[in-house]
Write an enzyme that holds these catalytic residues in place. Structure first.
Site, PDB file in Angstrom:
ATOM      1  N   GLY A  73       4.769  -0.664  -3.863  1.00  0.00           N
ATOM      2  CA  GLY A  73       3.783   0.170  -3.100  1.00  0.00           C
ATOM      3  C   GLY A  73       2.989   1.051  -3.786  1.00  0.00           C
ATOM      4  N   HIS A  74       2.291   1.961  -3.238  1.00  0.00           N
ATOM      5  CA  HIS A  74       1.368   2.789  -3.816  1.00  0.00           C
ATOM      6  C   HIS A  74       1.894   4.299  -3.820  1.00  0.00           C
ATOM      7  CE1 HIS A  74      -2.331  -0.031  -3.145  1.00  0.00           C
ATOM      8  NE2 HIS A  74      -1.411  -0.644  -3.734  1.00  0.00           N
ATOM      9  N   GLY A  75       3.072   4.467  -3.345  1.00  0.00           N
ATOM     10  CA  GLY A  75       3.771   5.653  -3.490  1.00  0.00           C
ATOM     11  C   GLY A  75       3.611   6.720  -2.033  1.00  0.00           C
ATOM     12  N   ASP A 101       0.879  -1.209  -0.100  1.00  0.00           N
ATOM     13  CA  ASP A 101      -0.046   0.078  -0.065  1.00  0.00           C
ATOM     14  C   ASP A 101       1.102   1.376  -0.053  1.00  0.00           C
ATOM     15  OD1 ASP A 101      -2.273   1.538   0.508  1.00  0.00           O
ATOM     16  OD2 ASP A 101      -3.293  -0.096   1.035  1.00  0.00           O
TER      17      ASP A 101
END
Length: 409
Positions: free
Chosen positions: A259-261, A237
């Site tokens: 991940g999602h940054g 995430d």
């Protein structure tokens, strides 16, 4: 005739007389160093969890850790809780303050979570609560055994799901510092920092698989003066997410991926959320993440604000959405988000994307984004023959310097 060697007890007693004063505490000898100058040592007392009954291995050491903490926390002076090398198994553990003085928790071994979700009733596996002057360090590992419990996470299809416990839940900690620890395979978030003032984390290594559910690296909420620097984070995430009520947050020199940054948000999910202001994300690298730098707010939200947001000197490598504002996040509501986004700067952002849309600013029609500045943006598709573009909605954009792709108006 050979002389008999003095016993360890005699040696300890002589050492105590020479350097420190010693006292018995529940049958455990505690060494209390004299002030600096008497013997050239700092005035700090060590509380080793082994002395309080902790045992490496599969047996639980939860109560022993709590006993050691209570002794260290109630000590009238500088205290150090020491976790030596070895693997110690813990269920839900709350290190509760306030303490009588500053306290250091030195973890050199590995802490392993009990992989039974019924053992957890709070928000964290290991919690630090109401402490002024906490240092958590030592180079040790916090292994939350996430793969054993991720099957119980239904947040992907249930926006009202009950989140699994964070590896570290840090609440109401003032003047706190985390340095050089490793967080592995969290059940929920790896770390949640909330209601904290002047908190710094550096030299962290946070790791979970790309497909692990809701394993945010660090989530910050209702806190001010938080710095996260010089760390490597790869999860399923957001590497770092900044939630409601966060002010004066500094994020610097982070390597993120998978991940999602790094995200501001999500914001607006709950009623009457607090504003976010003064977030700086600088000198970070995103490796194969779904997003680079993102602002996300829920559709149908209550009014709030997110302002003075700076994203500077960011390198993206094969990132799907390098720059994105998403004000329709997380909800199927047809009502627009009422989170007002303003004074946002994207400066010196470069690298490669896997998407034909490199800059995507989707703001609220009811609360349009104001004063969004793009300066020196240089983003290209990882495939040389694919052109990239920028798209905007309900955003007041001001551009300067290099602009690739050409900015939307």
């Amino acid at each position: 005739m050979a002389r008999k060697a003095p016993s360890v007890d005699i040696i300890l007693a002589v050492f105590c007389l020479a350097l420190v004063s010693c006292e018995a505490n529940g049958g455990v000898i505690i060494a209390r160093p004299l002030p600096r100058g008497a013997a050239g040592v700092a005035a700090e007392t060590i509380f080793n969890v082994l002395q309080f009954g902790a045992k490496p291995g599969n047996g639980q050491s939860t109560q022993a850790f709590i006993r050691a903490w209570n002794a260290a926390c109630s000590f009238n002076g500088r205290a150090r809780l020491l976790v030596p090398p070895g693997v110690f198994t813990l269920a839900e553990t709350v290190f509760q303050g306030p303490c009588k003085g500053p306290i250091t928790v030195q973890v050199t071994g590995t802490l392993k979570a009990v992989a039974d979700v019924s053992e957890y009733t709070g928000k964290g596996w290991i919690s630090f609560d109401s402490i002024n002057g906490l240092l958590l360090t030592g180079g040790g590992t916090f292994d939350a055994q996430g793969p054993s419990v991720w099957k119980y996470n239904d947040c992907k299809g249930n926006s009202n799901c009950v989140r699994l416990p964070a590896t570290l839940y840090i609440n109401d900690v003032q003047n706190g510092k985390l340095k050089g620890i490793k967080l592995l395979n969290s059940m929920g978030f790896h770390m949640h920092v909330t209601n904290c003032n002047f908190f710094r984390a550096q030299g962290l290594h946070i790791t979970a698989p790309r497909d692990s559910p809701n394993t945010d690296g660090i989530h910050i909420s209702k806190s001010q003066g938080v710095s996260i620097v010089r760390s490597v984070i790869g999860t399923g995430d957001d590497c770092i997410s900044v939630g409601q009520g966060s002010t004066n947050v500094n994020i610097s020199k982070i390597t993120c991926g998978p991940g999602h940054g790094i995200s501001v948000g999500s914001l607006g999910k709950l009623p009457k959320e607090l504003d976010v202001a003064g977030v700086s994300v600088k000198n970070c690298t995103m490796l194969g993440t779904t997003n680079g730098v993102r602002i996300k707010t829920w559709a149908g939200s209550d009014p709030s604000r997110a302002s003075r947001l700076l994203f500077e000197n960011i390198v993206v490598d094969n990132v799907q959405n390098p720059i994105i504002i998403d004000q329709g996040y997380g909800s199927k509501s047809s009502k627009p988000s009422l989170v007002k986004i303003s004074d946002v700067t994207y400066q010196n952002i470069r690298g490669t994307t896997t998407s034909p849309i490199a800059v995507n600013l989707m703001c609220s029609r009811q609360a349009p984004c104001q004063n969004v500045r793009l300066s020196n943006i240089n983003l290209k598709h990882r495939l040389n023959n694919v052109k990239v573009s920028a798209t905007c909605a309900n955003a007041q954009v001001i551009s300067s310097g290099i602009q690739f792709p050409p900015p939307c108006r």
